[in-house]
Design a protein around this motif. Structure first.
Motif, short mmCIF file in Angstrom:
data_model
loop_
_atom_site.label_atom_id
_atom_site.label_comp_id
_atom_site.label_asym_id
_atom_site.label_seq_id
_atom_site.Cartn_x
_atom_site.Cartn_y
_atom_site.Cartn_z
N VAL A 376 0.79 -1.24 -0.09
CA VAL A 376 -0.17 -0.02 0.10
C VAL A 376 0.68 1.35 -0.01
CG1 VAL A 376 -1.76 1.34 1.42
CG2 VAL A 376 -2.01 -1.16 0.98
N GLU A 377 1.91 1.30 0.70
CA GLU A 377 2.81 2.42 0.64
C GLU A 377 4.00 2.49 -0.41
OE1 GLU A 377 2.75 5.13 2.67
OE2 GLU A 377 0.82 3.95 3.78
N LYS A 378 4.05 0.98 -0.90
CA LYS A 378 5.21 0.84 -2.09
C LYS A 378 4.93 1.21 -3.18
CE LYS A 378 8.61 -2.97 -3.10
NZ LYS A 378 9.15 -4.05 -2.74
N TYR A 379 3.47 0.78 -3.80
CA TYR A 379 3.06 0.98 -5.10
C TYR A 379 1.80 2.05 -5.23
CZ TYR A 379 6.09 -3.16 -5.65
OH TYR A 379 7.15 -3.88 -5.65
N GLU A 380 1.87 2.82 -6.06
CA GLU A 380 0.81 4.02 -6.21
C GLU A 380 -0.43 3.43 -6.47
OE1 GLU A 380 -0.85 7.71 -6.10
OE2 GLU A 380 1.11 6.92 -5.31
N ILE A 381 -0.45 2.16 -7.15
CA ILE A 381 -1.67 1.82 -7.65
C ILE A 381 -2.13 0.74 -6.76
CG2 ILE A 381 -0.85 1.84 -10.10
CD1 ILE A 381 -0.54 -1.04 -10.30
N VAL A 382 -1.67 0.43 -5.81
CA VAL A 382 -2.31 -0.54 -4.49
C VAL A 382 -3.00 0.44 -3.60
CG1 VAL A 382 -1.67 -2.43 -2.79
CG2 VAL A 382 -0.49 -2.42 -4.97
N GLY A 383 -4.27 0.38 -3.45
CA GLY A 383 -4.85 1.12 -2.61
C GLY A 383 -5.23 0.56 -1.23
N ASP A 384 -5.71 -0.63 -1.27
CA ASP A 384 -6.00 -1.42 -0.08
C ASP A 384 -5.62 -2.82 -0.07
OD1 ASP A 384 -7.14 -1.62 2.67
OD2 ASP A 384 -8.99 -2.06 1.88
N VAL A 385 -5.30 -3.44 0.93
CA VAL A 385 -5.13 -4.81 1.26
C VAL A 385 -6.09 -5.42 2.41
CG1 VAL A 385 -3.67 -6.64 1.61
CG2 VAL A 385 -2.81 -4.84 -0.08
N ARG A 386 -6.68 -6.27 2.37
CA ARG A 386 -7.47 -6.71 3.29
C ARG A 386 -7.91 -8.10 3.12
NH1 ARG A 386 -10.48 -3.20 -0.11
NH2 ARG A 386 -11.70 -4.39 -1.88
N GLY A 387 -8.44 -8.76 4.19
CA GLY A 387 -8.70 -10.06 4.27
C GLY A 387 -8.58 -10.80 5.46
N ARG A 388 -8.94 -12.19 5.71
CA ARG A 388 -8.73 -13.10 6.69
C ARG A 388 -8.47 -14.36 6.25
NH1 ARG A 388 -13.77 -10.43 9.84
NH2 ARG A 388 -12.36 -9.26 11.60
N GLY A 389 -7.35 -15.09 6.78
CA GLY A 389 -6.74 -16.20 6.59
C GLY A 389 -6.26 -16.07 5.18
N LEU A 390 -7.06 -17.18 4.05
CA LEU A 390 -6.50 -17.11 2.85
C LEU A 390 -7.91 -16.76 1.89
CD1 LEU A 390 -4.50 -20.63 2.68
CD2 LEU A 390 -3.53 -18.15 2.35
N GLY A 393 -7.99 -9.72 -0.69
CA GLY A 393 -8.16 -8.90 -1.79
C GLY A 393 -7.01 -7.76 -1.71
N VAL A 394 -6.69 -7.48 -2.90
CA VAL A 394 -5.63 -6.25 -3.06
C VAL A 394 -6.43 -5.38 -3.92
CG1 VAL A 394 -3.36 -5.58 -4.01
CG2 VAL A 394 -3.68 -7.89 -2.90
N GLU A 395 -6.77 -4.35 -3.75
CA GLU A 395 -7.57 -3.28 -4.44
C GLU A 395 -6.50 -2.55 -5.20
OE1 GLU A 395 -11.38 -0.13 -4.22
OE2 GLU A 395 -10.94 -1.48 -2.61
N ILE A 396 -7.04 -2.45 -6.69
CA ILE A 396 -6.01 -1.63 -7.60
C ILE A 396 -6.66 -0.41 -7.90
CG2 ILE A 396 -4.96 -1.62 -9.67
CD1 ILE A 396 -3.87 -3.76 -7.72
N VAL A 397 -6.03 0.69 -7.69
CA VAL A 397 -6.63 2.10 -8.12
C VAL A 397 -5.81 2.83 -8.93
CG1 VAL A 397 -7.66 2.18 -5.76
CG2 VAL A 397 -5.24 3.03 -6.01
N GLU A 398 -6.26 3.68 -9.58
CA GLU A 398 -5.60 4.75 -10.42
C GLU A 398 -4.64 5.55 -9.44
OE1 GLU A 398 -5.94 5.26 -13.77
OE2 GLU A 398 -7.64 4.02 -14.04
N ASP A 399 -4.75 6.08 -8.60
CA ASP A 399 -3.85 6.72 -7.40
C ASP A 399 -4.27 6.82 -6.12
OD1 ASP A 399 -5.20 9.56 -7.26
OD2 ASP A 399 -5.18 9.23 -9.26
#
Length: 466
Positions: A376-390, A393-399
């Motif tokens: 989330v901090e490393k890549y401009e297009i990664v907006g959010d990471v969330r989940g439990r266990g396996l 979700g990795v949410e992809i954004v324009e910025d």
């Protein structure tokens, strides 16, 4: 961050990639795959949603081999179905042994011991106190249809509440509850009447910050029912049930605050409404607990189960408190539901998940979330990471500033991963979902995340230069 989590934030070395990574013999799709895709397009319903041209031949564990001999690392698990991996030997043996004894006799008209055996097994791990009763069908949609009919039958009420972003299936009753993508409903009206959709808490989209604000937001989403809906358009005494995914699947792997589910339970108790947990994608150990709703401490009245319950065999289950399943013979049934082979596969699946899969999902999932969270901090297009266990979700954004949903960019990442030998799926408008078999190893996960990060890096560079 704990020492255990810190140790898990790592990348795979070349030896691990050679041992656990994909092995591509051709470019993908290869020549045989291309031929089959053309024939499929000529003969098969165009309503199917194939994201990329994978033509499967064999599967074993977390690996898929296509018809051209390309070997892929599978982080889809057949859409979160193959909980024990592809062709787990214990599941295969259970299927083979049962097929040699009895394939079908219809449990809706006759008896066989596997039905009460599996019911007893599920009752022991139910997320609400017993006694329980069970209905066996063939799919998640059938489990939802059963819950919908049962809720109306038992309560004598007609109205149902569901949530925007939800996916409950494509049969007409389940489709009426679904509110994920407009194409799923286009040109199929009239749908089943009496369904009202309300907002599901999506903290990232509301720019909610911090645990306290998240919990307040979750409460507000649930309280919308009493503070607005029940005062204006929907009498609560006419509501039979609230259908909710403890984690939205097709909607984007959205994890709600615990307060949301807890307040839904209180609202249901106050108004005599049944709380139905759709655990079709999130259940059977995927989140590190048997049921995703257990993370919130909430006890539902009815649970819908499918996908991971039988490691790829078609089985849907509606689990209810026994006093609720009070309908008389003929009210609901299914010729193939509770097929002996499917039940045998389910019994073997529960053995594996209980012995190793669920704990592994929790452990490997924590490590994966720790690594992914840094993106989330490393890549401009990664907006959010969330989940439990396996169920991640990795949410992809324009910025990061606009948080504009980047569905096309997400699709390019998924397709690029396929070209590199990693199988992924999208969900929601712009989320990459990771739902590997529960038996995936840490080494396989390290390799998969290396490949995914490479795809994210490449697309991030391309995106900034466009």
């Amino acid at each position: 961050m704990s020492i255990e989590i810190q140790a898990s934030v790592r990348v795979a070395d070349s030896r691990m990639h050679a041992k656990f990574g994909p092995k591509l013999a051709t470019s993908v799709p290869g020549p045989l795959a291309q031929t089959i895709v053309i024939e499929d397009q000529r003969l098969i319903s165009p309503s199917y949603t194939r994201g990329y041209p994978l033509v499967v031949k064999n599967g074993c564990g977390c690996r898929i081999e296509d018809v051209d001999g390309n070997e892929f690392l599978d982080f889809t698990a057949g859409i979160a179905v193959n909980s024990t991996g592809h062709c787990h030997p214990e599941v295969v043996k259970a299927i083979q042994d049962q097929a040699a004894r009895l394939i079908h006799m219809s449990g809706t008209d006759f008896y066989y011991d596997l039905m009460p055996q599996l019911a007893s097994r599920l009752s022991a791990i139910a997320p609400m106190p017993g006694p329980h009763r069970f209905y066996f069908g063939n799919s998640g949609a059938e489990a939802v249809e059963c819950a919908l009919k049962l809720a109306r039958y038992h309560t004598g009420r007609q109205n149902i509440i569901s949530f925007f972003g939800s996916f409950h299936g494509r049969t007409m009753g389940a489709l009426s509850l679904t509110a994920s993508k407009i194409q799923q409903k286009r040109r199929f009206a009239p749908l089943v009447p009496g369904v009202t959709h309300v907002p599901y808490p999506y903290p990232y989209r509301r720019r909610v910050k911090g645990p306290q604000e998240e919990e307040a937001y979750g409460l507000a989403c649930a309280r919308f029912l009493e503070e607005k809906l029940f005062k204006t358009t929907l009498p609560p005494e006419e509501v039979a049930a609230i259908f909710v995914e403890p984690i939205q699947g097709e909607g984007g792997y959205v994890v709600p605050p615990n307060s949301f589910l807890q307040e839904l339970r209180r609202i249901c108790d106050r108004h005599g409404i049944l709380l139905v947990a759709d655990e079709v994608q999130s259940g059977v150990g995927r989140t590190g607990k048997w049921w995703a709703i257990e993370h919130s401490g909430v006890e539902p009245d009815i649970v819908c189960i499918a996908k991971g319950i039988a490691s790829g065999m078609p089985l849907g289950v509606c689990m209810a408190k026994a006093e609720l399943m009070d309908w008389v013979p003929g009210s609901h049934a299914s010729t193939y539901g509770g097929n002996p082979i499917c039940l045998a596969a389910a019994m073997a699946t529960l053995d594996i998940v209980e012995r190793e899969g669920m704990d592994n999902a929790a452990r490997v999932g924590v490590a994966a979330l720790a690594r992914l969270g840094a993106w989330v901090e490393k890549y401009e297009i990664v907006g959010d990471v969330r989940g439990r266990g396996l169920m991640i979700g990795v949410e992809i954004v324009e910025d990061k500033q606009s948080r504009k949903q980047a569905g096309a960019l997400r699709d390019r990442i998924v397709n690029l991963a396929f070209e590199k030998g990693l199988l992924l799926l999208g969900c929601g408008e712009n989320t990459v979902r990771l739902c590997p078999p529960l038996i995936v190893t840490q080494e396989e996960t390290d390799v998969a995340l290396d490949i995914l990060e490479e795809c994210v890096q490449e697309e991030c560079v391309m995106h900034t230069t466009r």
